[in-house]
Write an enzyme that holds these catalytic residues in place. Structure first.
Site, PDB file in Angstrom:
ATOM      1  N   TYR A 155       2.867 -28.675  11.576  1.00 23.70           N
ATOM      2  CA  TYR A 155       2.575 -30.068  10.829  1.00 23.70           C
ATOM      3  C   TYR A 155       3.905 -30.972  10.806  1.00 23.70           C
ATOM      4  O   TYR A 155       4.983 -30.241  10.229  1.00 23.70           O
ATOM      5  CB  TYR A 155       1.547 -30.072   9.958  1.00 23.70           C
ATOM      6  N   GLU A 199      12.098 -22.637  -3.314  1.00 26.15           N
ATOM      7  CA  GLU A 199      11.599 -23.918  -3.414  1.00 26.15           C
ATOM      8  C   GLU A 199      10.423 -24.038  -3.922  1.00 26.15           C
ATOM      9  O   GLU A 199       9.932 -23.339  -4.337  1.00 26.15           O
ATOM     10  CB  GLU A 199      11.694 -24.571  -1.931  1.00 26.15           C
ATOM     11  N   LYS A 241       7.789 -25.146   9.797  1.00 22.99           N
ATOM     12  CA  LYS A 241       6.599 -26.125   9.002  1.00 22.99           C
ATOM     13  C   LYS A 241       5.431 -25.847   9.531  1.00 22.99           C
ATOM     14  O   LYS A 241       4.653 -26.428  10.277  1.00 22.99           O
ATOM     15  CB  LYS A 241       6.969 -27.509   9.024  1.00 22.99           C
ATOM     16  N   LEU A 298      11.893 -24.551   3.534  1.00 19.27           N
ATOM     17  CA  LEU A 298      12.043 -25.744   4.748  1.00 19.27           C
ATOM     18  C   LEU A 298      13.067 -26.684   4.373  1.00 19.27           C
ATOM     19  O   LEU A 298      13.443 -27.181   3.271  1.00 19.27           O
ATOM     20  CB  LEU A 298      10.601 -26.508   4.405  1.00 19.27           C
TER      21      LEU A 298
HETATM   22  N1  PDD Z   1       5.825 -30.975   2.327  1.00 16.13           N
HETATM   23  N2  PDD Z   1       9.290 -27.473   0.958  1.00 16.13           N
HETATM   24  C1  PDD Z   1       7.910 -27.205   1.337  1.00 16.13           C
HETATM   25  C2  PDD Z   1       7.409 -25.670   1.422  1.00 16.13           C
HETATM   26  C3  PDD Z   1       7.308 -28.301   2.021  1.00 16.13           C
HETATM   27  O1  PDD Z   1       5.931 -28.202   2.260  1.00 16.13           O
HETATM   28  C4  PDD Z   1       7.917 -29.690   2.095  1.00 16.13           C
HETATM   29  C5  PDD Z   1       7.095 -30.815   2.570  1.00 16.13           C
HETATM   30  C6  PDD Z   1       9.291 -29.909   1.375  1.00 16.13           C
HETATM   31  C7  PDD Z   1       9.788 -31.074   1.520  1.00 16.13           C
HETATM   32  O2  PDD Z   1      10.127 -31.476   2.745  1.00 16.13           O
HETATM   33  P1  PDD Z   1      10.085 -33.221   3.181  1.00 16.13           P
HETATM   34  O3  PDD Z   1      11.282 -33.619   2.593  1.00 16.13           O
HETATM   35  O4  PDD Z   1      10.374 -33.241   4.830  1.00 16.13           O
HETATM   36  O5  PDD Z   1       8.860 -33.848   3.011  1.00 16.13           O
HETATM   37  C8  PDD Z   1       9.833 -28.748   1.045  1.00 16.13           C
HETATM   38  C9  PDD Z   1       4.923 -31.827   2.780  1.00 16.13           C
HETATM   39  C10 PDD Z   1       5.257 -33.094   2.183  1.00 16.13           C
HETATM   40  C11 PDD Z   1       3.426 -31.785   2.467  1.00 16.13           C
HETATM   41  O6  PDD Z   1       3.241 -30.476   2.826  1.00 16.13           O
HETATM   42  O7  PDD Z   1       2.638 -32.420   2.275  1.00 16.13           O
END
Ligand code: PDD
Length: 293
Positions: A33, A181, A147, A206
């Site tokens: 996703y 993270e 992801k 991620l």
């Molecule tokens: N989450 N780490 C994890 C485990 C994440 O699921 C996400 C993003 C990030 C940050 O990535 P980005 O800057 O590309 O949003 C780091 C999304 C927002 C979610 O699951 O809703």
């Protein structure tokens, strides 16, 4: 106004949007996703999200269902049909529908689902006072760079944070005590020496698109030094500042880790200035896309 979702080639009313019970996303979490921010109708860091989406698909050997132009068209259509000005797009792609068998099906077609929603501006109290995070063991697999929709450890961690009155849970590698993270965000600290630190984007995290944007902002700003390396929970508790980044939280200051106050217990100056710079980055992208339209 009723919301519209995109499901495998069709735009359908949100309450009726559904996939088959034998979709492998539903049965095996066999899918990936993306979440993309929409600001003033523009898609923020679209290319970065598309590169990461394609990489996630390729790593799991899920067929790409369409090219980038088709996907770009559908994303804009979903935004338009839902009249989203400021909000989020959610894209999910799974290995498709097939009789249940763990091994890959011979001819399943990649399922594509997309939704968009409006979001409210960030809570001013959160930005004024800063957020709390808790720390928990990282119990995830060794490919957190993909992801995938397989998010059960993340859901358990976020729930634990919520029950502790915290915004997020920072996951900790049991082998060396370093923070990997958050459950849906990347983790950062600013050391007493003024160095901005975040973990290198290896298989343990991620590679956040917001993380990349913030690293680029820091690289352009004079006087800010950054280093990509792991940091321990102890180091984070003794840092001058801490913050998190994500598509949904942008840059959010952290003032408490478990029971320890970070710095003077108030949002730090670096986190504040990076949030402002990130908002400018979004505004610039919106202006560029507006000009191109
Ligand atoms: N989450 N780490 C994890 C485990 C994440 O699921 C996400 C993003 C990030 C940050 O990535 P980005 O800057 O590309 O949003 C780091 C999304 C927002 C979610 O699951 O809703």
């Amino acid at each position: 106004m009723s919301r519209i979702a995109y499901v495998n080639g069709q735009y359908v009313p949100h309450p009726e949007a559904a996939v088959h019970v034998e979709d492998r996303g539903y049965q095996f979490a066999d899918g990936v996703y993306e979440v993309i921010a929409v600001a003033r109708g523009a898609l923020i860091d679209e290319e970065g999200h598309m590169i990461r989406l394609e990489r996630s698909l390729d790593e799991l050997r899920i067929a790409r269902p369409m090219g980038r132009p088709a996907l770009a068209h559908i994303m804009r259509e979903v935004v338009r049909r839902n009249r989203v000005v400021d909000g989020l797009i959610y894209i999910q792609m799974t290995r498709g529908v097939a009789p249940r068998d763990h091994a890959f099906p011979a001819n399943a077609e990649t399922s594509v689902v997309m939704t968009a929603k409006r979001t409210k501006p960030a809570n001013p109290a959160l930005l004024r006072d800063g957020a709390k995070v808790i720390t928990i063991p990282d119990i995830r697999w060794e490919r957190c760079d993909i992801k995938t929709v397989s998010l059960l450890p993340n859901c358990l961690g976020k729930q634990q944070a919520r029950e502790a009155g915290a915004l997020e849970a920072w996951q900790v590698d049991a082998r060396d005590g370093t923070v990997t993270e958050g459950t849906s965000t990347n983790a950062w600290i600013v050391t007493k020496e003024g160095e901005v630190v975040t973990r290198k984007a290896d298989h343990a995290i991620l590679n956040g698109i917001t993380r990349i944007a913030v690293l680029e902002i820091i690289a352009r700003q004079q006087g800010l030094k950054f280093v990509e390396r792991p940091f321990t929970v102890e180091e984070a508790k003794n840092a001058r500042e801490a913050f998190l980044t994500s598509t949904t939280a942008f840059v959010t200051p952290i003032v408490r880790i478990d029971d320890a106050l970070v710095g003077d217990g108030k949002p730090g100056l670096v986190a504040k200035s990076l949030r402002e710079a990130y908002l400018v980055h979004m505004t610039e992208q919106a202006a560029e896309q507006g000009a191109a339209a």
